[in-house]
Design an enzyme around this catalytic site. Structure first.
Site, short mmCIF file in Angstrom:
data_model
loop_
_atom_site.label_atom_id
_atom_site.label_comp_id
_atom_site.label_asym_id
_atom_site.label_seq_id
_atom_site.Cartn_x
_atom_site.Cartn_y
_atom_site.Cartn_z
N CYS A 34 0.99 -5.84 -2.09
CA CYS A 34 0.62 -6.57 -0.61
C CYS A 34 -0.46 -7.43 -0.65
O CYS A 34 -1.47 -7.06 -0.87
CB CYS A 34 0.69 -5.83 0.24
SG CYS A 34 0.69 -6.61 2.00
N LYS A 61 8.79 3.82 5.73
CA LYS A 61 7.46 4.34 6.37
C LYS A 61 7.35 5.67 6.87
O LYS A 61 8.05 5.93 7.78
CB LYS A 61 6.86 3.27 7.54
CG LYS A 61 6.98 1.80 6.91
CD LYS A 61 6.55 1.03 8.04
CE LYS A 61 6.73 -0.71 7.55
NZ LYS A 61 6.92 -1.66 8.39
N GLU A 86 -5.39 -5.71 10.59
CA GLU A 86 -5.49 -7.08 10.28
C GLU A 86 -6.29 -7.62 9.09
O GLU A 86 -7.45 -7.46 8.86
CB GLU A 86 -5.68 -7.98 11.50
CG GLU A 86 -4.75 -7.84 12.78
CD GLU A 86 -3.55 -8.88 12.54
OE1 GLU A 86 -3.68 -9.85 11.87
OE2 GLU A 86 -2.69 -8.51 13.09
N SER A 87 -5.60 -8.24 8.18
CA SER A 87 -6.23 -8.53 6.62
C SER A 87 -7.45 -9.61 6.99
O SER A 87 -8.37 -9.68 5.88
CB SER A 87 -5.20 -9.19 5.74
OG SER A 87 -4.91 -10.34 6.32
#
Lengths: 250, 250
Positions: A34, A61, A86-87
Protein backbone atom coordinates in the site's frame (compact mmCIF):
# COMPACT_ATOMS: atom_id res chain seq x y z
CA UNK A 1 16.52 -2.50 11.74
CA UNK A 2 13.86 -0.04 12.82
CA UNK A 3 10.88 -1.68 11.09
CA UNK A 4 10.37 -4.95 12.92
CA UNK A 5 7.94 -7.35 11.26
CA UNK A 6 7.73 -5.57 7.92
CA UNK A 7 7.73 -8.82 5.99
CA UNK A 8 5.30 -10.82 8.10
CA UNK A 9 2.04 -12.35 6.93
CA UNK A 10 -1.06 -10.18 6.96
CA UNK A 11 -3.54 -10.70 9.78
CA UNK A 12 -7.02 -11.50 8.54
CA UNK A 13 -10.58 -12.00 9.78
CA UNK A 14 -10.54 -14.65 12.49
CA UNK A 15 -6.94 -14.00 13.51
CA UNK A 16 -6.54 -12.94 17.15
CA UNK A 17 -5.96 -9.30 17.99
CA UNK A 18 -2.38 -8.48 18.99
CA UNK A 19 -2.01 -7.38 22.61
CA UNK A 20 -1.69 -3.62 23.05
CA UNK A 21 1.68 -2.14 22.11
CA UNK A 22 3.60 -1.41 25.35
CA UNK A 23 3.63 2.22 26.55
CA UNK A 24 6.27 4.31 24.83
CA UNK A 25 6.50 1.99 21.81
CA UNK A 26 5.14 2.46 18.30
CA UNK A 27 3.17 0.01 16.18
CA UNK A 28 2.20 0.63 12.58
CA UNK A 29 -0.68 -1.21 10.94
CA UNK A 30 0.38 -1.66 7.34
CA UNK A 31 -0.21 -3.50 4.07
CA UNK A 32 3.09 -4.35 2.37
CA UNK A 33 2.07 -3.03 -1.04
CA UNK A 34 0.00 0.00 0.00
CA UNK A 35 1.55 3.33 -1.08
CA UNK A 36 -0.36 5.27 1.60
CA UNK A 37 0.98 3.04 4.36
CA UNK A 38 4.46 3.27 2.83
CA UNK A 39 4.39 7.05 3.38
CA UNK A 40 4.24 6.43 7.13
CA UNK A 41 6.78 3.58 6.97
CA UNK A 42 9.37 5.70 5.20
CA UNK A 43 8.78 8.58 7.58
CA UNK A 44 9.40 6.46 10.68
CA UNK A 45 12.44 4.95 8.96
CA UNK A 46 13.80 8.43 8.21
CA UNK A 47 13.25 9.46 11.81
CA UNK A 48 14.99 6.29 12.99
CA UNK A 49 12.11 5.29 15.24
CA UNK A 50 11.77 1.64 16.28
CA UNK A 51 8.40 0.48 15.05
CA UNK A 52 6.60 -2.85 15.14
CA UNK A 53 4.84 -3.41 11.83
CA UNK A 54 1.58 -5.39 11.79
CA UNK A 55 0.28 -6.22 8.34
CA UNK A 56 -3.45 -6.32 7.63
CA UNK A 57 -5.26 -8.31 4.94
CA UNK A 58 -7.37 -5.62 3.29
CA UNK A 59 -9.61 -8.17 1.54
CA UNK A 60 -10.49 -9.99 4.77
CA UNK A 61 -10.00 -7.41 7.50
CA UNK A 62 -9.92 -8.63 11.09
CA UNK A 63 -13.06 -7.45 12.94
CA UNK A 64 -10.99 -5.87 15.72
CA UNK A 65 -9.17 -3.66 13.24
CA UNK A 66 -12.17 -1.36 12.86
CA UNK A 67 -11.71 -0.30 16.49
CA UNK A 68 -8.34 1.13 15.47
CA UNK A 69 -9.37 2.70 12.15
CA UNK A 70 -13.08 3.43 11.69
CA UNK A 71 -12.87 2.65 7.96
CA UNK A 72 -10.48 -0.27 8.33
CA UNK A 73 -7.86 1.41 6.14
CA UNK A 74 -4.09 1.51 6.53
CA UNK A 75 -1.90 3.06 7.83
CA UNK A 76 -2.78 3.39 11.52
CA UNK A 77 -0.16 4.27 14.12
CA UNK A 78 -0.64 2.91 17.64
CA UNK A 79 1.17 4.87 20.34
CA UNK A 80 0.48 4.89 24.08
CA UNK A 81 -2.94 3.31 23.65
CA UNK A 82 -4.02 5.84 21.06
CA UNK A 83 -4.52 5.53 17.34
CA UNK A 84 -3.44 8.03 14.72
CA UNK A 85 -4.73 7.56 11.17
CA UNK A 86 -4.18 9.12 7.72
CA UNK A 87 -0.95 8.92 5.76
CA UNK A 88 -0.35 12.67 5.82
CA UNK A 89 -1.24 13.10 9.51
CA UNK A 90 0.91 10.31 10.97
CA UNK A 91 4.10 12.06 9.76
CA UNK A 92 2.93 15.36 11.26
CA UNK A 93 2.13 13.60 14.56
CA UNK A 94 5.59 12.00 14.60
CA UNK A 95 7.20 15.39 14.03
CA UNK A 96 5.04 16.93 16.75
CA UNK A 97 6.01 14.35 19.36
CA UNK A 98 9.66 14.21 18.27
CA UNK A 99 10.31 17.81 17.22
CA UNK A 100 14.07 17.65 17.79
CA UNK A 101 14.47 15.73 14.52
CA UNK A 102 11.46 17.16 12.72
CA UNK A 103 11.47 16.29 9.03
CA UNK A 104 9.01 19.12 8.39
CA UNK A 105 10.87 22.46 8.42
CA UNK A 106 10.47 24.68 11.48
CA UNK A 107 9.78 27.79 9.40
CA UNK A 108 5.98 28.15 9.06
CA UNK A 109 6.05 29.05 5.37
CA UNK A 110 8.52 26.29 4.47
CA UNK A 111 6.32 23.92 6.47
CA UNK A 112 3.14 24.77 4.62
CA UNK A 113 5.07 24.66 1.33
CA UNK A 114 5.94 21.01 1.98
CA UNK A 115 2.29 20.23 2.68
CA UNK A 116 1.15 22.00 -0.48
CA UNK A 117 3.79 20.18 -2.56
CA UNK A 118 2.61 16.85 -1.18
CA UNK A 119 -0.93 17.72 -2.28
CA UNK A 120 0.16 18.81 -5.75
CA UNK A 121 2.01 15.54 -6.38
CA UNK A 122 -1.12 13.57 -5.50
CA UNK A 123 -1.92 14.02 -9.18
CA UNK A 124 0.53 11.15 -9.75
CA UNK A 125 -1.45 8.98 -7.34
CA UNK A 126 -4.76 9.66 -9.10
CA UNK A 127 -3.18 9.05 -12.50
CA UNK A 128 -1.57 5.82 -11.29
CA UNK A 129 -4.88 4.44 -10.03
CA UNK A 130 -6.47 5.48 -13.30
CA UNK A 131 -3.82 3.59 -15.25
CA UNK A 132 -4.31 0.48 -13.15
CA UNK A 133 -7.89 0.39 -14.44
CA UNK A 134 -6.33 -0.53 -17.79
CA UNK A 135 -5.47 -3.95 -16.34
CA UNK A 136 -9.15 -4.77 -16.76
CA UNK A 137 -10.00 -2.49 -19.66
CA UNK A 138 -7.02 -2.09 -22.05
CA UNK A 139 -9.04 0.32 -24.22
CA UNK A 140 -8.51 3.11 -21.65
CA UNK A 141 -4.75 2.65 -21.39
CA UNK A 142 -3.56 5.34 -23.80
CA UNK A 143 -5.80 8.00 -22.25
CA UNK A 144 -4.74 7.05 -18.72
CA UNK A 145 -1.09 6.95 -19.72
CA UNK A 146 -1.52 10.45 -21.12
CA UNK A 147 -2.90 11.61 -17.74
CA UNK A 148 0.05 10.01 -15.98
CA UNK A 149 2.58 11.71 -18.24
CA UNK A 150 0.88 15.03 -17.61
CA UNK A 151 1.07 14.46 -13.84
CA UNK A 152 4.76 13.56 -14.09
CA UNK A 153 5.39 16.59 -16.23
CA UNK A 154 3.60 18.90 -13.76
CA UNK A 155 5.64 17.37 -10.94
CA UNK A 156 8.87 17.83 -12.93
CA UNK A 157 8.22 21.59 -12.83
CA UNK A 158 7.93 21.70 -9.04
CA UNK A 159 11.60 20.98 -8.35
CA UNK A 160 13.87 23.80 -7.20
CA UNK A 161 16.66 21.46 -6.08
CA UNK A 162 17.39 17.69 -5.99
CA UNK A 163 14.57 17.10 -3.50
CA UNK A 164 11.27 18.85 -2.86
CA UNK A 165 12.78 19.67 0.51
CA UNK A 166 15.88 21.25 -1.06
CA UNK A 167 19.28 19.57 -0.73
CA UNK A 168 17.74 16.99 1.65
CA UNK A 169 14.46 15.11 1.36
CA UNK A 170 11.59 16.42 3.46
CA UNK A 171 7.88 15.78 4.03
CA UNK A 172 6.80 16.05 0.37
CA UNK A 173 9.58 13.71 -0.77
CA UNK A 174 8.52 10.87 1.52
CA UNK A 175 4.84 11.40 0.81
CA UNK A 176 5.35 11.43 -2.96
CA UNK A 177 7.87 8.61 -3.35
CA UNK A 178 5.51 5.60 -2.94
CA UNK A 179 3.35 6.67 -5.91
CA UNK A 180 6.29 7.20 -8.26
CA UNK A 181 7.61 3.84 -7.07
CA UNK A 182 4.25 2.27 -8.02
CA UNK A 183 4.63 3.65 -11.55
CA UNK A 184 8.13 2.12 -11.59
CA UNK A 185 6.62 -1.20 -10.49
CA UNK A 186 4.07 -1.35 -13.29
CA UNK A 187 6.72 -0.23 -15.77
CA UNK A 188 8.31 -3.69 -15.27
CA UNK A 189 5.29 -5.20 -17.02
CA UNK A 190 6.35 -5.64 -20.64
CA UNK A 191 4.86 -2.95 -22.88
CA UNK A 192 2.54 -1.52 -20.20
CA UNK A 193 3.87 2.03 -19.70
CA UNK A 194 6.81 2.16 -22.09
CA UNK A 195 9.02 3.67 -19.36
CA UNK A 196 12.51 2.22 -19.05
CA UNK A 197 12.94 0.87 -15.51
CA UNK A 198 16.70 1.49 -15.63
CA UNK A 199 16.32 5.11 -16.73
CA UNK A 200 13.19 5.97 -14.85
CA UNK A 201 11.01 7.77 -15.63
CA UNK A 202 13.39 9.20 -18.31
CA UNK A 203 16.42 11.43 -17.95
CA UNK A 204 15.66 13.26 -21.17
CA UNK A 205 11.94 13.93 -20.64
CA UNK A 206 11.94 14.32 -16.84
CA UNK A 207 15.50 15.22 -15.79
CA UNK A 208 14.65 16.47 -12.27
CA UNK A 209 12.27 13.64 -11.50
CA UNK A 210 14.72 11.01 -12.76
CA UNK A 211 17.55 12.43 -10.67
CA UNK A 212 15.21 12.61 -7.67
CA UNK A 213 14.01 9.02 -8.07
CA UNK A 214 17.58 7.72 -8.26
CA UNK A 215 18.59 9.82 -5.25
CA UNK A 216 15.59 8.63 -3.24
CA UNK A 217 16.09 4.90 -3.90
CA UNK A 218 19.76 5.23 -2.90
CA UNK A 219 18.94 6.50 0.57
CA UNK A 220 19.19 3.84 3.29
CA UNK A 221 15.81 4.60 4.90
CA UNK A 222 14.27 3.82 1.51
CA UNK A 223 16.51 1.10 0.03
CA UNK A 224 16.27 -1.01 3.20
CA UNK A 225 12.51 -0.79 3.52
CA UNK A 226 10.88 -0.84 0.10
CA UNK A 227 9.46 -4.11 -1.19
CA UNK A 228 11.78 -6.14 -3.42
CA UNK A 229 10.60 -5.80 -7.01
CA UNK A 230 9.92 -9.56 -7.29
CA UNK A 231 7.48 -9.32 -4.37
CA UNK A 232 5.84 -6.28 -5.93
CA UNK A 233 5.47 -7.99 -9.31
CA UNK A 234 4.03 -11.13 -7.68
CA UNK A 235 1.52 -8.89 -5.90
CA UNK A 236 0.59 -7.06 -9.13
CA UNK A 237 0.12 -10.40 -10.89
CA UNK A 238 -2.31 -11.56 -8.17
CA UNK A 239 -4.07 -8.19 -8.26
CA UNK A 240 -4.54 -8.41 -12.03
CA UNK A 241 -6.17 -11.83 -11.57
CA UNK A 242 -8.67 -10.27 -9.16
CA UNK A 243 -7.35 -11.97 -6.02
CA UNK A 244 -4.75 -9.68 -4.43
CA UNK A 245 -2.22 -11.71 -2.47
CA UNK A 246 -1.13 -9.52 0.43
CA UNK A 247 1.50 -12.13 1.38
CA UNK A 248 3.06 -12.18 -2.10
CA UNK A 249 6.75 -13.04 -1.93
CA UNK A 250 6.69 -14.41 1.62
CA UNK B 1 -13.64 44.87 12.89
CA UNK B 2 -10.87 42.52 11.93
CA UNK B 3 -12.11 41.59 8.45
CA UNK B 4 -11.76 44.74 6.39
CA UNK B 5 -13.42 44.66 2.99
CA UNK B 6 -15.47 41.51 3.56
CA UNK B 7 -18.49 42.95 1.77
CA UNK B 8 -16.79 44.48 -1.22
CA UNK B 9 -17.41 43.66 -4.87
CA UNK B 10 -15.51 40.76 -6.38
CA UNK B 11 -12.57 41.57 -8.63
CA UNK B 12 -12.87 40.05 -12.07
CA UNK B 13 -10.94 39.59 -15.31
CA UNK B 14 -9.73 42.98 -16.50
CA UNK B 15 -9.71 44.55 -13.04
CA UNK B 16 -6.30 45.81 -11.94
CA UNK B 17 -4.24 43.76 -9.51
CA UNK B 18 -4.15 45.18 -5.99
CA UNK B 19 -0.71 46.38 -4.91
CA UNK B 20 1.14 43.95 -2.66
CA UNK B 21 -0.07 43.78 0.93
CA UNK B 22 2.41 45.72 3.13
CA UNK B 23 4.95 43.64 5.09
CA UNK B 24 3.55 42.30 8.32
CA UNK B 25 -0.08 42.55 7.18
CA UNK B 26 -2.46 39.85 6.06
CA UNK B 27 -4.69 39.72 3.01
CA UNK B 28 -7.19 36.99 2.31
CA UNK B 29 -8.48 36.31 -1.20
CA UNK B 30 -12.06 35.22 -0.72
CA UNK B 31 -15.45 34.65 -2.35
CA UNK B 32 -18.26 35.78 -0.06
CA UNK B 33 -20.31 32.60 -0.44
CA UNK B 34 -17.51 30.01 -0.58
CA UNK B 35 -17.51 27.63 2.41
CA UNK B 36 -13.82 26.76 1.91
CA UNK B 37 -12.82 30.41 2.07
CA UNK B 38 -15.09 30.91 5.06
CA UNK B 39 -13.02 28.36 7.00
CA UNK B 40 -10.03 30.71 6.74
CA UNK B 41 -12.15 33.81 7.43
CA UNK B 42 -13.56 32.40 10.65
CA UNK B 43 -10.14 31.24 11.75
CA UNK B 44 -8.57 34.67 11.36
CA UNK B 45 -11.62 36.19 13.09
CA UNK B 46 -11.23 33.77 16.00
CA UNK B 47 -7.55 34.65 16.26
CA UNK B 48 -8.39 38.35 16.18
CA UNK B 49 -6.01 39.05 13.31
CA UNK B 50 -6.55 42.18 11.21
CA UNK B 51 -7.07 40.99 7.64
CA UNK B 52 -7.84 42.77 4.40
CA UNK B 53 -10.35 40.73 2.42
CA UNK B 54 -10.21 40.81 -1.39
CA UNK B 55 -13.11 39.08 -3.12
CA UNK B 56 -12.59 37.23 -6.39
CA UNK B 57 -15.15 36.57 -9.11
CA UNK B 58 -14.79 32.82 -9.60
CA UNK B 59 -16.66 32.85 -12.92
CA UNK B 60 -14.39 35.51 -14.46
CA UNK B 61 -11.14 35.22 -12.55
CA UNK B 62 -8.60 38.02 -12.93
CA UNK B 63 -5.57 36.79 -14.89
CA UNK B 64 -3.17 37.92 -12.13
CA UNK B 65 -4.92 35.75 -9.57
CA UNK B 66 -3.35 32.58 -10.99
CA UNK B 67 0.04 33.86 -9.86
CA UNK B 68 -1.25 33.70 -6.30
CA UNK B 69 -3.11 30.37 -6.53
CA UNK B 70 -2.04 28.02 -9.33
CA UNK B 71 -5.62 26.76 -9.76
CA UNK B 72 -7.27 30.13 -9.20
CA UNK B 73 -9.25 28.84 -6.22
CA UNK B 74 -10.05 30.57 -2.93
CA UNK B 75 -8.96 31.00 -0.20
CA UNK B 76 -5.40 32.29 -0.58
CA UNK B 77 -3.62 34.08 2.25
CA UNK B 78 -1.04 36.72 1.33
CA UNK B 79 1.53 37.42 4.02
CA UNK B 80 4.95 39.06 3.66
CA UNK B 81 4.97 38.57 -0.11
CA UNK B 82 4.15 34.87 0.14
CA UNK B 83 0.99 32.99 -0.65
CA UNK B 84 -0.51 30.22 1.43
CA UNK B 85 -3.33 28.19 -0.11
CA UNK B 86 -5.78 25.47 0.99
CA UNK B 87 -8.55 25.96 3.53
CA UNK B 88 -7.11 23.44 5.98
CA UNK B 89 -3.51 24.67 5.64
CA UNK B 90 -4.09 28.40 6.12
CA UNK B 91 -5.38 27.82 9.69
CA UNK B 92 -2.34 25.65 10.47
CA UNK B 93 -0.04 28.31 9.06
CA UNK B 94 -1.73 30.99 11.18
CA UNK B 95 -1.30 28.85 14.29
CA UNK B 96 2.34 28.20 13.38
CA UNK B 97 3.20 31.88 13.01
CA UNK B 98 1.08 32.96 15.99
CA UNK B 99 1.50 30.02 18.36
CA UNK B 100 0.75 31.98 21.53
CA UNK B 101 -2.96 31.88 20.72
CA UNK B 102 -2.97 28.63 18.77
CA UNK B 103 -6.49 27.37 18.13
CA UNK B 104 -5.09 23.90 17.47
CA UNK B 105 -4.24 22.22 20.78
CA UNK B 106 -0.57 21.98 21.76
CA UNK B 107 -0.80 18.29 22.68
CA UNK B 108 0.21 16.27 19.59
CA UNK B 109 -2.56 13.71 19.94
CA UNK B 110 -5.27 16.33 20.56
CA UNK B 111 -3.88 18.21 17.55
CA UNK B 112 -4.12 15.29 15.19
CA UNK B 113 -7.55 14.46 16.62
CA UNK B 114 -8.81 17.89 15.49
CA UNK B 115 -7.43 17.30 12.00
CA UNK B 116 -9.02 13.85 11.78
CA UNK B 117 -12.38 15.24 12.98
CA UNK B 118 -12.24 17.95 10.31
CA UNK B 119 -11.71 15.26 7.67
CA UNK B 120 -14.55 13.10 8.99
CA UNK B 121 -17.03 15.97 8.85
CA UNK B 122 -16.14 16.59 5.19
CA UNK B 123 -18.85 14.00 4.56
CA UNK B 124 -21.30 16.89 5.12
CA UNK B 125 -19.55 18.92 2.44
CA UNK B 126 -19.74 16.10 -0.12
CA UNK B 127 -23.39 15.46 0.73
CA UNK B 128 -24.21 19.17 0.48
CA UNK B 129 -22.69 19.47 -2.99
CA UNK B 130 -24.56 16.30 -3.96
CA UNK B 131 -27.82 17.82 -2.79
CA UNK B 132 -27.19 21.03 -4.71
CA UNK B 133 -27.22 18.92 -7.89
CA UNK B 134 -30.94 18.51 -7.22
CA UNK B 135 -31.41 22.16 -8.18
CA UNK B 136 -30.98 21.00 -11.77
CA UNK B 137 -32.22 17.45 -11.47
CA UNK B 138 -35.01 17.17 -8.86
CA UNK B 139 -35.21 13.39 -9.45
CA UNK B 140 -32.02 12.87 -7.40
CA UNK B 141 -33.17 14.93 -4.42
CA UNK B 142 -34.47 12.18 -2.14
CA UNK B 143 -31.34 10.07 -2.58
CA UNK B 144 -29.04 13.04 -1.99
CA UNK B 145 -31.07 14.14 1.02
CA UNK B 146 -30.64 10.62 2.40
CA UNK B 147 -26.86 10.94 2.00
CA UNK B 148 -26.93 14.29 3.79
CA UNK B 149 -28.94 12.91 6.72
CA UNK B 150 -26.48 10.04 7.03
CA UNK B 151 -23.57 12.50 7.08
CA UNK B 152 -25.30 14.61 9.75
CA UNK B 153 -26.02 11.49 11.76
CA UNK B 154 -22.41 10.31 11.55
CA UNK B 155 -21.27 13.77 12.64
CA UNK B 156 -23.76 13.74 15.54
CA UNK B 157 -21.90 10.72 16.95
CA UNK B 158 -18.53 12.49 16.93
CA UNK B 159 -19.37 14.92 19.74
CA UNK B 160 -17.91 14.37 23.20
CA UNK B 161 -18.79 17.87 24.43
CA UNK B 162 -20.54 21.02 23.10
CA UNK B 163 -17.80 21.57 20.53
CA UNK B 164 -15.50 19.21 18.64
CA UNK B 165 -12.73 20.98 20.53
CA UNK B 166 -14.35 20.30 23.93
CA UNK B 167 -15.83 23.15 25.97
CA UNK B 168 -14.40 25.65 23.45
CA UNK B 169 -14.44 25.54 19.65
CA UNK B 170 -11.23 24.43 18.00
CA UNK B 171 -9.87 23.66 14.54
CA UNK B 172 -12.53 21.10 13.55
CA UNK B 173 -15.35 23.42 14.65
CA UNK B 174 -14.27 26.29 12.40
CA UNK B 175 -13.52 23.97 9.48
CA UNK B 176 -16.88 22.21 9.74
CA UNK B 177 -19.17 25.16 10.40
CA UNK B 178 -19.36 26.62 6.85
CA UNK B 179 -20.78 23.39 5.42
CA UNK B 180 -23.46 23.00 8.08
CA UNK B 181 -24.26 26.67 7.53
CA UNK B 182 -24.72 25.95 3.78
CA UNK B 183 -27.25 23.23 4.65
CA UNK B 184 -29.02 25.81 6.83
CA UNK B 185 -29.02 28.24 3.89
CA UNK B 186 -30.68 25.81 1.47
CA UNK B 187 -33.15 24.82 4.19
CA UNK B 188 -34.63 28.31 3.77
CA UNK B 189 -35.83 27.25 0.32
CA UNK B 190 -39.44 26.14 0.81
CA UNK B 191 -39.74 22.35 0.80
CA UNK B 192 -36.17 21.70 -0.28
CA UNK B 193 -34.64 19.89 2.71
CA UNK B 194 -37.54 19.78 5.16
CA UNK B 195 -35.26 21.01 7.98
CA UNK B 196 -36.66 23.72 10.24
CA UNK B 197 -34.37 26.74 10.08
CA UNK B 198 -35.35 27.79 13.60
CA UNK B 199 -34.66 24.37 15.11
CA UNK B 200 -31.74 23.38 12.97
CA UNK B 201 -30.98 20.72 12.01
CA UNK B 202 -33.39 19.26 14.62
CA UNK B 203 -33.07 19.06 18.40
CA UNK B 204 -34.82 15.70 18.54
CA UNK B 205 -32.92 13.93 15.72
CA UNK B 206 -29.52 15.62 16.13
CA UNK B 207 -29.34 16.97 19.70
CA UNK B 208 -25.57 17.52 19.81
CA UNK B 209 -25.36 19.01 16.34
CA UNK B 210 -28.30 21.35 17.00
CA UNK B 211 -26.79 22.56 20.28
CA UNK B 212 -23.44 22.99 18.53
CA UNK B 213 -24.92 24.97 15.61
CA UNK B 214 -26.72 27.33 17.99
CA UNK B 215 -23.59 27.76 20.10
CA UNK B 216 -21.44 28.43 17.03
CA UNK B 217 -23.74 31.08 15.49
CA UNK B 218 -23.86 32.89 18.84
CA UNK B 219 -20.11 33.39 18.99
CA UNK B 220 -18.98 36.90 17.96
CA UNK B 221 -16.26 35.73 15.54
CA UNK B 222 -19.01 33.93 13.66
CA UNK B 223 -22.09 36.13 14.09
CA UNK B 224 -20.20 39.25 12.97
CA UNK B 225 -18.69 37.68 9.88
CA UNK B 226 -21.13 35.26 8.27
CA UNK B 227 -23.16 36.42 5.29
CA UNK B 228 -26.65 37.74 6.10
CA UNK B 229 -29.21 35.12 5.10
CA UNK B 230 -30.81 37.50 2.54
CA UNK B 231 -27.47 37.81 0.74
CA UNK B 232 -27.00 34.05 0.83
CA UNK B 233 -30.49 33.41 -0.55
CA UNK B 234 -29.98 35.98 -3.33
CA UNK B 235 -26.74 34.19 -4.23
CA UNK B 236 -28.44 30.78 -4.23
CA UNK B 237 -31.19 32.14 -6.45
CA UNK B 238 -28.62 33.39 -8.98
CA UNK B 239 -26.73 30.09 -8.75
CA UNK B 240 -29.90 28.10 -9.46
CA UNK B 241 -30.42 30.19 -12.57
CA UNK B 242 -26.93 29.24 -13.79
CA UNK B 243 -25.38 32.70 -13.38
CA UNK B 244 -23.88 32.90 -9.89
CA UNK B 245 -23.83 36.50 -8.67
CA UNK B 246 -20.79 36.86 -6.45
CA UNK B 247 -21.89 40.38 -5.53
CA UNK B 248 -25.35 39.26 -4.39
CA UNK B 249 -26.70 41.53 -1.66
CA UNK B 250 -24.25 44.37 -2.25
Amino acid sequence: MTLKGLNTKALKAGDPEPTAAPAGTFRLYNMRFCPWAERALLYVARKGIDVEVVNIDLAAKPEWYFEKHYQGKVPTLEHNGKYVIESSLIPQYLDDILPEDSVLPKDPFERVKQKILSEKTLAISSAFYGLVAAFKDPSVKEEKLGNLKKALNDTEKLFENTYFGGAEPSFADYLTFPFVERVWWVSHIEGFTGFNVKNFPCEKDYPHLTKWFNAMVSRPEISKNIMPIEHALAFLESYKKGAANYDAGL
